[in-house]
Enzyme design. Sequence first.
Site, PDB file in Angstrom:
ATOM      1  N   ASP A 140       6.381   2.212  -0.121  1.00  0.00           N
ATOM      2  CA  ASP A 140       6.999   3.052  -1.148  1.00  0.00           C
ATOM      3  C   ASP A 140       6.027   3.285  -2.298  1.00  0.00           C
ATOM      4  OD1 ASP A 140       7.294   0.252  -1.782  1.00  0.00           O
ATOM      5  OD2 ASP A 140       8.579   0.838  -3.453  1.00  0.00           O
ATOM      6  N   GLU A 141       6.271   4.358  -3.035  1.00  0.00           N
ATOM      7  CA  GLU A 141       5.562   4.663  -4.270  1.00  0.00           C
ATOM      8  C   GLU A 141       4.047   4.467  -4.125  1.00  0.00           C
ATOM      9  OE1 GLU A 141       7.747   2.193  -7.063  1.00  0.00           O
ATOM     10  OE2 GLU A 141       9.166   3.825  -7.457  1.00  0.00           O
ATOM     11  N   VAL A 142       3.487   5.167  -3.166  1.00  0.00           N
ATOM     12  CA  VAL A 142       2.043   5.067  -2.912  1.00  0.00           C
ATOM     13  C   VAL A 142       1.332   6.001  -3.891  1.00  0.00           C
ATOM     14  CG1 VAL A 142       0.251   5.093  -1.136  1.00  0.00           C
ATOM     15  CG2 VAL A 142       2.628   4.635  -0.493  1.00  0.00           C
TER      16      VAL A 142
END
Length: 452
Positions: A148-150
């Site tokens: 997530d949230e790369v």
Amino acid sequence: MSSSTPFKMRLVHLDLKGAPPRVSYLSEVFPLFHALGANGLLIEYEDMFPYEGHLRLLRAKHAYSPSEVTEILRLARLSELEVIPLVQTFGHMEFVLKHAAFAHLREVALFPNTLNPHEAESLALVQAMIDQILELHRDVRWLHIGCDEVYYLGEGETSKQWLQQEQNSHAKLCLSHMQAVASHVLTQHPGITPLVWDDMLRDIPQEQLKASGVPQLVEPVLWDYGADLDVHGKVFLIGKYQECGFQRLWAASAFKGATGASQALPPVEHHIRNHELWLQVAGSGPRDALQGIILTGWQRYDHFSVLCELLPVGIPSLAACLQSLVHGGFAEDVRLRAEHFLGVSSLEITDTVRYVTGWFSPYHRRRKLVHPVMIQHIQPEALSLLSRWNNLVQQLEAALQLVFYPDTIEEWLEENVLPSMQRLQDLLQDLGEAAARQPPPTGPGWDTGQNP
């Protein structure tokens, strides 16, 4: 357990990247989790896992030992809680990439959050982390690989050059790394299915998702922690994922840690509403579309942020949310059940003190202005409160020592207790100075120009 819940699995998330509980505390709360309706745990170890070999430097000061991890798993089994471990493998890699030994694997040299997917060593690193975690979790059916949230993906120098080539895109870059990590899990650890957070997948075109092969490798977890969750939008997204070929889907709500990086107490009504909306999603989409729900309880927003609500103060919210899922909503009888489980008279938290904000605001305090009658309202209460604070801090520190390690206690007290005590002391000092001024103020016609 009630059959009214559409979620077969209800997992409590333990975020160990901040305020990791002692094993002795987990032995006390696991039976409560089960009694409230949970049947699983998502354990996000981060730096609390006892990594060995070249990964040993990832361990936090008070990281669990292998025997403690084994004991946590034993305690979970005793409370009929199925464990899914979580290891970040793409974004949120600060606990790894902050170390000089791994800093060269950052996507952007300055930022330690995202792994460079072009380096063969990057994949080898996350494969080694996965293998060590699964060595201590041999009986699990799922492994959550994060993703997530790369942030800043595609902004590294190697990525910029790669993206200049025809048919390359940010989506392809993301999917290729996700595919590589998931393939390792499936080939080296047969019988274990990878889960991923879904935010990096949401905006990828349907045909590209389908063609990537990723839907045959992972199960996405659709997360949304809002009290304004878009039910129709989530149902549409479920349909999109199913058409892309994802065989199983999961949901993720929040019982704490999602309403402010420095939040001290969970807003229970916010979290109950979030779960009620997830129940609507499950009831509006295809039957059994969502295999389970993960009740996240974030302890930090990322590795470097402050602590938010500690697990013990999140238990009332967790109780309300789990009972909402089990009984299909949070009607009055469900509220009473939750309160009975916790042994409390009410889940409500209210504040009725208005004198300070209304009659001794920062404006008044700077000018030492106060109505005499307000001194009688504010000063005795403030003195009593300071006395109670002093006693409470001693009790609080003793209680925290039963649950957390020393560094957590030091951080929590310094962030959340000491500032409040200092503000109270400052308030009393300002009030005393204002009370000593003569003549006392009499109303809205104060001559503020004479009071610097």
